[in-house]
Design a protein around this motif. Structure first.
Motif: not given
Lengths: 329, 249
Positions: A85-89
């Motif tokens: 899953d995406q984990s960027l801010d």
């Protein structure tokens, strides 16, 4: 040859569910290694243990020579991860996401700046570096996450379903990109995927994992050779008759599938297909359809499990839900 | 230290970009000040406190603004959990304590700034500024409220799965903490059986401390306020840090 990763009898249970069941294998330095299997097969759980996010129930493993149980920090410094899953801010810019990561891994500011510059160039995001991530497409986000995972120069890079949910064009682009990374930087890459084609195209070796167990491990070419040549699928109203008629020496394998299809493995299928049709005709067995193809990893999976990966996923999803419920506790 | 700074820096960047949040969380205490303050100013006389009602209300609204912003900032780590960003932090070779402290200092700073905005606006609404020392005392209490309640928010968020419980926490935990704190009325005017409850409310000591700093008068000795609120801050930080360690990555 030194090993980037050594896994010894690694097991993880969630109450009654055995998510990863006594797996053991080694991954060589510099190779692209694929963990291939349906959703819920235990790929992500394996990665979670190797990245010290999850404690194994039993067994052990080393990453870059460091023990995942006794030397968590050592392992964490040696690895980069791109999560499923995406984990960027999303509120931060590409640069700021990179910078945050660099600071977390305690890179000096000049080193940090230089590497961010290089990596953003590499993933072709340099001209978007000051844009908020919210405005990025799925492929751009993925590339940024890969760049971020490389920022602290990890010895091993984990990619959990790196192309999930991307369009075919972006996927192709990303594949080329991952292959280039491995070739030019000599970095060990472990990727999980349930796309057969992805594993085939990218990986030096592939471990097929199902219900938490490694059921096959080899190069994609060897795995495909192992099933005995080309694959012929015959659909007929009477599959049992097809099987009995085609018990001939030049067919290395014949199997009736659950859905009434008959799968045959043989060398040089093109030359034999007319004989097959003739044999079936002379025995008055109707043929609804017949197809020939070169073996794929999908056929390998089928030959080991008796099911296609999509059917396994139906089972696997139930496991996944159970697993997620348990993770929440 | 550099890790705490890194996480603090991220909070600041996010804060500066969230214009709607800044305005949103200023509006409530500001409306309270305008409507309650001016509305009741001529009607209400606070016994023994000398000044008018709006002067009495200002420290309470500053505290309110810090309280709500800090709890919200703490609980925000649920967003990080849901959007996956928390994983990125948790898998780095840094300790959970550093992450938690960074979040706490970050949340407290945004809360402090929000309180400052109300404080500055209050000067235009009739706050007769005391002296520099008084302001410094008020700042100290604002910072403590910010730290204590951000840690409190993190503690709650560590035990929550998603934002569905957020409204519940706001209505049944945060609002009573605000209501019982003596932000809107002097605790001495309450019926005797409620007074002990207000004295159990940690925010009471924060409001009283700020009130002492800004108006020079308070119903509770400011030193007691400092000790109680300081103790509460240490306690919530410990609990928050402990619960944050239990988050499953």
């Amino acid at each position: 040859m030194t090993f980037a990763i050594q896994i010894n009898h690694l097991t993880r249970k969630f109450n009654d569910l055995v998510a990863v069941n006594d797996i053991s294998f080694e991954i060589n330095e510099g190779e692209i290694f694929g963990l291939l299997g349906p959703n819920g097969a235990g790929k992500t759980t394996t990665l979670a243990m190797l990245s010290t996010m999850l404690k194994p129930t039993s067994g052990s493993a080393t990453v870059n020579g460091m023990d995942i149980k006794n030397n968590e920090d050592g392992v964490r410094k040696s690895i980069g991860i791109v999560f499923q899953d995406q984990s960027l801010d999303e509120e931060l810019t590409a640069w700021e996401n990179m910078d945050f990561h660099g600071r977390l891994y305690r890179l000096q500011s000049d080193v940090r700046r230089q590497r961010i510059e290089e990596l953003l160039e590499l993933v072709e995001l340099k001209d978007r570096k000051d844009d908020i991530v919210k405005t990025f497409s799925g492929g751009m986000r993925r590339r940024l996450e890969i760049a971020r995972g490389l920022l602290h120069h990890p010895a091993v890079l984990f990619l959990d379903e790196p192309t999930l949910g991307l369009d075919p064009q972006t996927r192709n682009h990303l594949w080329q990109y991952i292959a280039k990374l491995s070739k030019e930087h000599g970095i060990t890459i472990i990727l999980t995927t349930h796309y057969m084609e992805e594993a085939d195209r990218l990986c030096n070796r592939v471990a097929i994992i199902d219900h938490g167990k490694i059921i096959a491990l080899d190069t994609p070419a060897n795995l495909k050779d192992g099933i005995g040549g080309d694959v012929v699928n015959i659909r007929s109203p009477d599959p049992s008759a097809v099987v009995s008629v085609l018990e001939v020496p030049w067919i290395s394998r014949i199997e009736k599938q659950y859905d009434g299809q008959v799968t045959i493995s043989l060398q040089n299928a093109e030359q034999h297909v007319s004989t097959i049709v003739m044999l079936l005709n002379s025995n008055q067995i109707a043929i609804e359809s017949i197809s020939i193809h070169k073996p794929t990893l999908e056929d390998v999976f089928l030959s080991f499990t008796g099911k296609t990966i999509r059917e396994e996923e139906a089972d696997g999803k139930a496991n996944m839900r159970m697993y997620q419920k348990m993770m929440r506790r | 230290m550099d890790i705490i700074y890194t996480i603090w820096l991220r909070s600041m960047k996010r804060y500066i970009r969230s214009k709607s949040r800044i305005i949103g969380s200023i509006s409530m205490p500001l409306f309270f000040l305008l409507f309650l303050g001016f509305g009741l100013n001529s009607v209400v006389q606070i016994p023994g406190m000398g000044g008018d009602y709006i002067t009495f209300l200002i420290p309470g609204m500053v505290a309110m603004s810090v309280l709500f912003t800090s709890v919200f900032s703490g609980i925000q780590i649920i967003w990080d959990k849901q959007f996956g960003f928390l994983k990125e932090t948790l898998v780095a070779p840094v300790s959970r304590l550093e992450i938690m402290l960074g979040q706490t200092v970050g949340g407290a700073t945004t809360a402090f700034i929000q309180g400052m905005i109300i404080l500055i606006l209050s000067i235009f609404l009739g706050l007769k500024s005391g002296n520099v020392l008084g302001f410094l005392i008020a700042f100290g209490f604002m910072a403590l409220i910010g730290l204590a309640f951000t840690a409190f928010g993190i503690a709650i968020a560590s035990k929550m799965e998603d934002m569905t419980g957020f409204q519940l926490i706001m209505n049944f935990v945060v609002f009573p903490i605000f209501g019982l704190s003596g932000a809107l009325f002097p605790i001495s005017s309450l019926p005797p059986f409620i007074v002990p409850i207000t004295l159990l409310d940690p925010l009471t000591y924060g409001v009283e401390g700020i009130r002492y700093g800004l108006t020079g008068v308070s119903q509770i000795n400011p030193l007691i306020c400092l000790v109680v609120l300081g103790g509460f801050t240490v306690a919530t930080t410990f609990i928050g840090a402990y619960l944050f360690r239990t988050i499953k990555s």
